[in-house]
Scaffold this active site. Structure first.
Site, mmCIF file in Angstrom:
data_model
loop_
_atom_site.group_PDB
_atom_site.id
_atom_site.type_symbol
_atom_site.label_atom_id
_atom_site.label_comp_id
_atom_site.label_asym_id
_atom_site.label_seq_id
_atom_site.Cartn_x
_atom_site.Cartn_y
_atom_site.Cartn_z
ATOM 1 C CG ASP A 29 -7.796 -89.438 -33.360
ATOM 2 O OD1 ASP A 29 -8.240 -89.284 -31.881
ATOM 3 O OD2 ASP A 29 -8.281 -89.473 -33.760
ATOM 4 C CD GLU A 79 7.044 -111.050 -20.964
ATOM 5 O OE1 GLU A 79 5.468 -112.086 -21.431
ATOM 6 O OE2 GLU A 79 8.026 -110.561 -21.720
ATOM 7 C CB CYS A 111 2.463 -113.279 -23.409
ATOM 8 S SG CYS A 111 3.577 -111.910 -23.022
ATOM 9 C CB THR A 152 1.174 -102.281 -25.128
ATOM 10 O OG1 THR A 152 1.984 -102.743 -25.338
ATOM 11 C CG2 THR A 152 0.275 -101.455 -26.671
ATOM 12 C CB SER A 201 5.236 -108.752 -32.156
ATOM 13 O OG SER A 201 4.604 -107.082 -32.577
ATOM 14 C CG HIS A 233 -0.992 -113.217 -25.060
ATOM 15 N ND1 HIS A 233 -1.018 -112.556 -23.698
ATOM 16 C CD2 HIS A 233 -0.143 -112.131 -25.863
ATOM 17 C CE1 HIS A 233 -0.162 -111.591 -24.017
ATOM 18 N NE2 HIS A 233 0.319 -110.913 -25.010
ATOM 19 C CE LYS A 242 -4.254 -105.650 -35.290
ATOM 20 N NZ LYS A 242 -4.230 -105.207 -36.770
ATOM 21 C CG ASN A 274 0.728 -106.696 -22.920
ATOM 22 O OD1 ASN A 274 0.102 -108.321 -22.100
ATOM 23 N ND2 ASN A 274 1.948 -107.354 -23.251
ATOM 24 C CB SER A 306 7.274 -112.934 -27.996
ATOM 25 O OG SER A 306 6.108 -111.813 -28.364
#
Ligand code: HMG
Length: 383
Positions: A29, A79, A111, A152, A201, A233, A242, A274, A306
């Protein structure tokens, strides 16, 4: 003296792949992508695009407006570097035709490094107020096909001119910092795609936010109530949601937030994917272009890379900043991207790792293209 972002501009890859097509081929979906992670499309590069050509495209309007006088430093954050030794910024310096009396360096920490670049630029201008620094964030985000991160992926560059008496954002000196040696996402030297422990992560990102925020407050950072928006970010835009929920919880007494501090910050990232180092500054550009006039208001920034490093800082939007923006510039570029289908996307993904000498097809839309490799040397040309 105030120091900060005097001008900002962005560019993205010339191709677009809709996540609806990816979901279709995976037999899932599309709601998982559109609502679950908050992404609708990913920008991809053509064969003759890379971090240098996107950077050149991002920086062109800045140089057209302000010239190059006083630019004695270029800090190139990425990166997805194109050479193990030479800075992508030196290739950029070459295609821009800048004079020799410039220092150029590439920075790396996933990042996060564009924020280090910005902080270094502020320091240089503080020591030599007449100088201006070009900060570049440019990345191509790539994961394995059929991996959790595949949806992403993305590609973009942001260029910022840092100077005294800036026209867009005055950056305050307090920063909240956080570092921990963890393996949530990494890319060993023999790989062109990242490895990631996806759910872990997300957890580390939120820990870094909490740690950086606490350090920011302990160091004299502004009260949360005075921060009207936060640019995060955005590996995917739901990550910012979140993070915002977490910050609302830890920075207040638990009462419902009066403002949606994410408002206006996610439009570009949802369509680009991203873009690693560029992502947080695309969130800022999205706020500038798509948000209301917030002159005089304080904007928070949470930068995450990260591995892992986090930083929280803030700045104030300068009166009249809206007049400095290039209305419709990035939206136009997003609309101009060429739509590709699933088979083309897969073939391009597999063909990405070319070795030896080769010439690229002429298929990008910017003024500078990556022409290929001859005797192990990358060649760039102007159209
Ligand atoms: P996943 O595990 O396949 O997805 O990938 P999921 O099952 O967790 O689903 C994602 C969300 O979609 C969930 O919501 C589902 O409920 C929802 P949540 O529980 O999170 O609120 N969902 C749906 N919603 C609506 N309709 C549906 C539906 N189905 C499911 N039908 C994961 C998620 C993040 C693991 C993956 O995208 C990934 O591995 N991404 C790469 C890593 C990443 O981006 N991490 C973010 C933090 S680390 C970071 O930001 C640094 C980074 O940028 C690198 C750097 O620093 O250089 C990555």
């Amino acid at each position: 003296m105030s120091i900060g972002i005097h001008d900002i501009s962005a560019a993205t890859g010339s191709l677009v792949f809709p996540l609806a097509d990816l979901a279709d081929h995976q037999g899932i979906d599309v709601g998982k992508y559109h609502r679950g992670i908050g992404q609708t499309e990913m920008s991809l590069t053509t064969e003759d695009e890379d971090i240098v050509t996107m950077a050149a495209r991002a920086v062109a309007p800045i140089i057209e407006r302000h010239g190059t006088d006083g630019i004695r430093t270029i800090v190139f954050a990425t990166e997805s570097g194109v050479d193990q030794s030479k800075s992508a910024g030196v290739f950029l310096h070459g295609v821009l035709g800048l004079p020799n009396n410039v220092r150029v360096v590439e920075l790396k920490e996933a990042c996060y490094s564009a924020t280090a670049a910005l902080q270094f630029a502020l320091g240089i201008v503080a020591r030599r107020p007449g100088e201006r620094v070009l900060v570049i964030a440019s990345d191509v985000a790539r994961y394995e096909l059929e991996s959790s991160g595949e949806a992403t992926q993305g590609a973009a560059a942001v260029a910022m001119l840092v100077s005294e008496d800036p026209s867009v954002l005055e950056i305050e000196p307090v920063s909240g910092l956080w570092t921990d040696d963890v393996m949530d996402f990494w890319r060993p030297n023999d790989r062109s795609t990242a490895l990631v422990d996806g759910r872990y992560s997300v957890q580390v990102y939120l820990e870094a936010l909490e740690g950086a925020w606490n350090d920011y407050r302990e160091g004299g950072g502004a009260d949360y109530s005075t921060i009207s928006r936060v640019c995060y970010h955005q590996p995917f835009t739901r990550m910012a949601a979140k993070a915002q929920q977490r910050l609302d919880r830890i920075a207040t007494d638990g009462s419902a937030p009066e403002v949606d501090r994410l408002d206006g910050t996610t439009q570009y990232n949802a369509r680009i994917g991203n873009s690693y180092t560029a992502s947080i500054y695309l969130a800022f550009l999205s706020l500038l272009d798509n948000g209301p006039d917030l002159a005089g208001e304080r904007i928070g920034f949470f930068s995450y890379g990260s591995g892992a490093v986090g930083e929280f800082f803030a700045g104030t939007l300068v009166s009249g900043y809206k007049e400095q923006l290039r209305a419709g510039h990035l939206d136009g570029m997003l609309e101009e991207r060429r739509l590709i289908g699933y088979e083309d996307y897969r073939l391009r993904h597999i063909a990405f790792d070319r070795v030896g000498d080769f010439a690229t097809a002429d298929e990008s839309t910017g003024d500078v293209r990556f022409a290929g490799v001859t005797e192990h040397k990358r060649l760039y040309e102007r159209r």
